[in-house]
Design a protein around this motif. Structure first.
Motif, PDB file in Angstrom:
ATOM      1  N   ASP A   5      -7.523  14.863  14.129  1.00  0.00           N
ATOM      2  CA  ASP A   5      -8.397  15.255  15.231  1.00  0.00           C
ATOM      3  C   ASP A   5      -7.884  14.827  16.595  1.00  0.00           C
ATOM      4  O   ASP A   5      -8.125  15.499  17.587  1.00  0.00           O
ATOM      5  CB  ASP A   5      -9.790  14.647  15.033  1.00  0.00           C
ATOM      6  N   ASP A  39      -8.541  21.993   9.794  1.00  0.00           N
ATOM      7  CA  ASP A  39      -9.990  22.134   9.807  1.00  0.00           C
ATOM      8  C   ASP A  39     -10.453  23.586   9.961  1.00  0.00           C
ATOM      9  O   ASP A  39     -11.407  23.987   9.288  1.00  0.00           O
ATOM     10  CB  ASP A  39     -10.607  21.246  10.891  1.00  0.00           C
ATOM     11  N   PRO A  40      -9.809  24.418  10.811  1.00  0.00           N
ATOM     12  CA  PRO A  40     -10.282  25.807  10.906  1.00  0.00           C
ATOM     13  C   PRO A  40     -10.220  26.558   9.569  1.00  0.00           C
ATOM     14  O   PRO A  40     -11.167  27.286   9.223  1.00  0.00           O
ATOM     15  CB  PRO A  40      -9.339  26.436  11.934  1.00  0.00           C
ATOM     16  N   ARG A  52     -10.302  25.173   6.575  1.00  0.00           N
ATOM     17  CA  ARG A  52     -11.284  24.538   5.702  1.00  0.00           C
ATOM     18  C   ARG A  52     -12.674  25.109   5.997  1.00  0.00           C
ATOM     19  O   ARG A  52     -13.426  25.428   5.070  1.00  0.00           O
ATOM     20  CB  ARG A  52     -11.255  23.022   5.902  1.00  0.00           C
ATOM     21  N   ARG A  53     -13.010  25.253   7.288  1.00  0.00           N
ATOM     22  CA  ARG A  53     -14.307  25.821   7.655  1.00  0.00           C
ATOM     23  C   ARG A  53     -14.414  27.285   7.218  1.00  0.00           C
ATOM     24  O   ARG A  53     -15.459  27.722   6.730  1.00  0.00           O
ATOM     25  CB  ARG A  53     -14.542  25.692   9.163  1.00  0.00           C
ATOM     26  N   LEU A  54     -13.321  28.042   7.382  1.00  0.00           N
ATOM     27  CA  LEU A  54     -13.316  29.439   6.943  1.00  0.00           C
ATOM     28  C   LEU A  54     -13.484  29.517   5.427  1.00  0.00           C
ATOM     29  O   LEU A  54     -14.230  30.361   4.915  1.00  0.00           O
ATOM     30  CB  LEU A  54     -12.016  30.134   7.378  1.00  0.00           C
ATOM     31  N   ASP A  80     -14.994  27.354   3.516  1.00  0.00           N
ATOM     32  CA  ASP A  80     -16.394  27.030   3.228  1.00  0.00           C
ATOM     33  C   ASP A  80     -17.298  28.232   3.495  1.00  0.00           C
ATOM     34  O   ASP A  80     -18.178  28.542   2.697  1.00  0.00           O
ATOM     35  CB  ASP A  80     -16.858  25.843   4.087  1.00  0.00           C
ATOM     36  N   ALA A  81     -17.058  28.924   4.608  1.00  0.00           N
ATOM     37  CA  ALA A  81     -17.903  30.054   4.998  1.00  0.00           C
ATOM     38  C   ALA A  81     -17.745  31.261   4.080  1.00  0.00           C
ATOM     39  O   ALA A  81     -18.645  32.090   3.997  1.00  0.00           O
ATOM     40  CB  ALA A  81     -17.598  30.462   6.440  1.00  0.00           C
ATOM     41  N   GLY A 100     -14.884  27.028  -0.689  1.00  0.00           N
ATOM     42  CA  GLY A 100     -14.930  25.596  -0.397  1.00  0.00           C
ATOM     43  C   GLY A 100     -14.415  24.716  -1.524  1.00  0.00           C
ATOM     44  O   GLY A 100     -13.711  23.733  -1.284  1.00  0.00           O
TER      45      GLY A 100
END
Length: 142
Positions: free
Chosen positions: A39, A96-97, A99-101, A103-104, A108
């Motif tokens: 981060d 992270d992007p 990982r978020r995609l 999950d969405a 996930g």
């Protein structure tokens, strides 16, 4: 698509894909690989440095290979293709992007899989890169 454009696309894709593997697995430093997803500013710097060497590798291989193959590529589309490759690579390698995609989109569990010789995050990362390299090759071949 005419035969000449199809040949330009095939050459551009093969050259971009080969360069990507070399850049990701041989050129990238251990520090970049282990830090680029953090981060903090150090993560952003490591990712930017990796993407810079990645794009330099892709540009060298694409332009050198096209010259050897006598495939004419125009500078504008090549620059646009490399810009797309760089931007998409940076997004994916910040980790992270994607990982978020994942999950969405219901991936996930897969993105976090790291068992039985399988790493879901790496597989999704590579699929992302292949998709954008295909788009970049289409752009470069126009």
């Amino acid at each position: 698509m005419n035969a000449s454009r199809a040949a330009r696309f095939a050459a551009a894709y093969a050259l971009l894909r080969a360069a990507a593997d070399v850049a990701d697995h041989w050129i990238q430093t251990d520090h970049q690989a282990s830090t680029k997803g953090e981060d903090a500013a150090a993560g952003r710097r490591a990712c930017a440095a990796h993407v810079a060497s990645y794009i330099a590798t892709q540009a060298s291989v694409l332009l050198g290979g096209a010259r050897l193959l006598r495939v004419r590529l125009r500078p504008g589309p090549v620059a646009a293709a490399l810009a797309l490759s760089a931007a998409s690579h940076y997004v994916a390698d910040r980790r992270d992007p994607l990982r978020r995609l994942a999950d969405a989109t219901g991936k996930g569990r897969f993105v976090r899989l790291a068992d039985h010789g399988m790493n879901g995050a790496y597989c999704l990362d590579q699929a992302w890169h292949h998709a954008f390299e295909t788009a970049a090759a289409l752009i470069a071949s126009t």
